[in-house]
Design a protein around this motif. Structure first.
Motif, PDB file in Angstrom:
ATOM      1  N   GLY A  92      54.129  20.186  74.589  1.00 23.46           N
ATOM      2  CA  GLY A  92      53.791  19.933  73.195  1.00 23.46           C
ATOM      3  C   GLY A  92      52.383  20.341  72.828  1.00 23.46           C
ATOM      4  O   GLY A  92      52.039  20.403  71.655  1.00 23.46           O
ATOM      5  N   GLY A  93      51.557  20.619  73.844  1.00 23.83           N
ATOM      6  CA  GLY A  93      50.197  21.098  73.606  1.00 23.83           C
ATOM      7  C   GLY A  93      49.335  20.155  72.789  1.00 23.83           C
ATOM      8  O   GLY A  93      49.650  18.975  72.607  1.00 23.83           O
ATOM      9  N   ILE A  94      48.255  20.701  72.260  1.00 24.63           N
ATOM     10  CA  ILE A  94      47.300  19.896  71.493  1.00 24.63           C
ATOM     11  C   ILE A  94      47.888  19.485  70.141  1.00 24.63           C
ATOM     12  O   ILE A  94      47.462  18.507  69.542  1.00 24.63           O
ATOM     13  N   THR A  95      48.923  20.189  69.693  1.00 23.77           N
ATOM     14  CA  THR A  95      49.592  19.833  68.438  1.00 23.77           C
ATOM     15  C   THR A  95      50.145  18.414  68.505  1.00 23.77           C
ATOM     16  O   THR A  95      50.068  17.666  67.528  1.00 23.77           O
ATOM     17  N   ASP A  96      50.699  18.025  69.651  1.00 24.44           N
ATOM     18  CA  ASP A  96      51.273  16.696  69.816  1.00 24.44           C
ATOM     19  C   ASP A  96      50.287  15.678  70.408  1.00 24.44           C
ATOM     20  O   ASP A  96      50.631  14.523  70.604  1.00 24.44           O
ATOM     21  N   TRP A  97      49.073  16.119  70.696  1.00 22.43           N
ATOM     22  CA  TRP A  97      48.076  15.273  71.347  1.00 22.43           C
ATOM     23  C   TRP A  97      47.578  14.209  70.376  1.00 22.43           C
ATOM     24  O   TRP A  97      47.165  14.517  69.268  1.00 22.43           O
ATOM     25  N   ASP A  98      47.588  12.948  70.799  1.00 25.79           N
ATOM     26  CA  ASP A  98      47.020  11.916  69.938  1.00 25.79           C
ATOM     27  C   ASP A  98      45.835  11.222  70.605  1.00 25.79           C
ATOM     28  O   ASP A  98      45.390  10.168  70.167  1.00 25.79           O
ATOM     29  N   GLY A  99      45.311  11.863  71.638  1.00 25.08           N
ATOM     30  CA  GLY A  99      44.109  11.358  72.292  1.00 25.08           C
ATOM     31  C   GLY A  99      42.862  11.907  71.617  1.00 25.08           C
ATOM     32  O   GLY A  99      42.913  12.482  70.539  1.00 25.08           O
ATOM     33  N   GLU A 100      41.729  11.730  72.269  1.00 26.92           N
ATOM     34  CA  GLU A 100      40.447  12.157  71.735  1.00 26.92           C
ATOM     35  C   GLU A 100      40.357  13.681  71.635  1.00 26.92           C
ATOM     36  O   GLU A 100      40.858  14.393  72.505  1.00 26.92           O
ATOM     37  N   ILE A 101      39.720  14.148  70.564  1.00 30.51           N
ATOM     38  CA  ILE A 101      39.472  15.586  70.375  1.00 30.51           C
ATOM     39  C   ILE A 101      38.011  15.765  69.976  1.00 30.51           C
ATOM     40  O   ILE A 101      37.495  15.042  69.130  1.00 30.51           O
ATOM     41  N   GLU A 102      37.337  16.714  70.625  1.00 28.97           N
ATOM     42  CA  GLU A 102      35.946  17.041  70.299  1.00 28.97           C
ATOM     43  C   GLU A 102      35.919  18.294  69.454  1.00 28.97           C
ATOM     44  O   GLU A 102      36.793  19.146  69.549  1.00 28.97           O
ATOM     45  N   LYS A 103      34.861  18.413  68.658  1.00 29.91           N
ATOM     46  CA  LYS A 103      34.682  19.621  67.831  1.00 29.91           C
ATOM     47  C   LYS A 103      33.294  20.162  68.012  1.00 29.91           C
ATOM     48  O   LYS A 103      32.392  19.462  68.352  1.00 29.91           O
TER      49      LYS A 103
END
Length: 103
Positions: A92-103
Motif C-alpha cells: 500500500g506504500g506511503i499512500t496507505d501510511w497513517d504513521g508519522e511523515i516528515e517534510k
C-alpha cells in the motif's frame, strides 16, 4: 522479499536494531513527505539505482516503500538479485501510511 502490512512493517522496524528504511520514489515525491529516517534512492534511475543499492550494507534489514507498493516490490526483487537477504515491502506504500511523515 516479504510483503508486510503497515502494522507488521511498523512493528518490525520498531523491533529491529538493524533496520534501514528505504524510499524508492522520485526525489520530488520524497520532498513532499517521507517516513522518518528514510533514505531516498529513486528506482526510476535504472542503473543509477542499482549502483546506489550496491553501496548499501547487505547485512542490514531493508524496509522499502514507495507511493503504492509496486515500485518497492520491484526494488525488493532487484535487491534480492543483488544479494540482499532481508528486504521487506510496505504493502500500500506511503499512500496507505497513517504513521508519522516528515517534510
Amino acid at each position: 522479499m516479504k510483503n508486510l502490512t503497515q502494522d507488521q512493517w511498523s512493528k518490525e522496524v520498531a523491533d529491529d536494531k538493524n533496520a534501514v528504511i528505504l524510499d524508492v520514489r522520485t526525489e520530488e515525491e520524497f520532498i513532499e513527505g517521507y517516513i522518518p529516517t528514510a533514505t531516498n534512492i529513486d528506482i526510476y534511475k535504472g542503473q543509477g539505482f542499482l549502483d546506489e543499492i550496491e553501496k548499501l550494507d547487505k547485512s542490514k534489514n531493508y524496509y522499502v516503500y514507495c507511493r503504492s507498493g509496486a515500485r518497492s516490490a520491484q526494488a525488493c526483487a532487484l535487491m534480492k538479485q543483488q544479494g540482499f537477504d532481508s528486504a521487506y515491502n510496505l504493502m500500500g506504500g506511503i499512500t496507505d501510511w497513517d504513521g508519522e511523515i516528515e517534510k
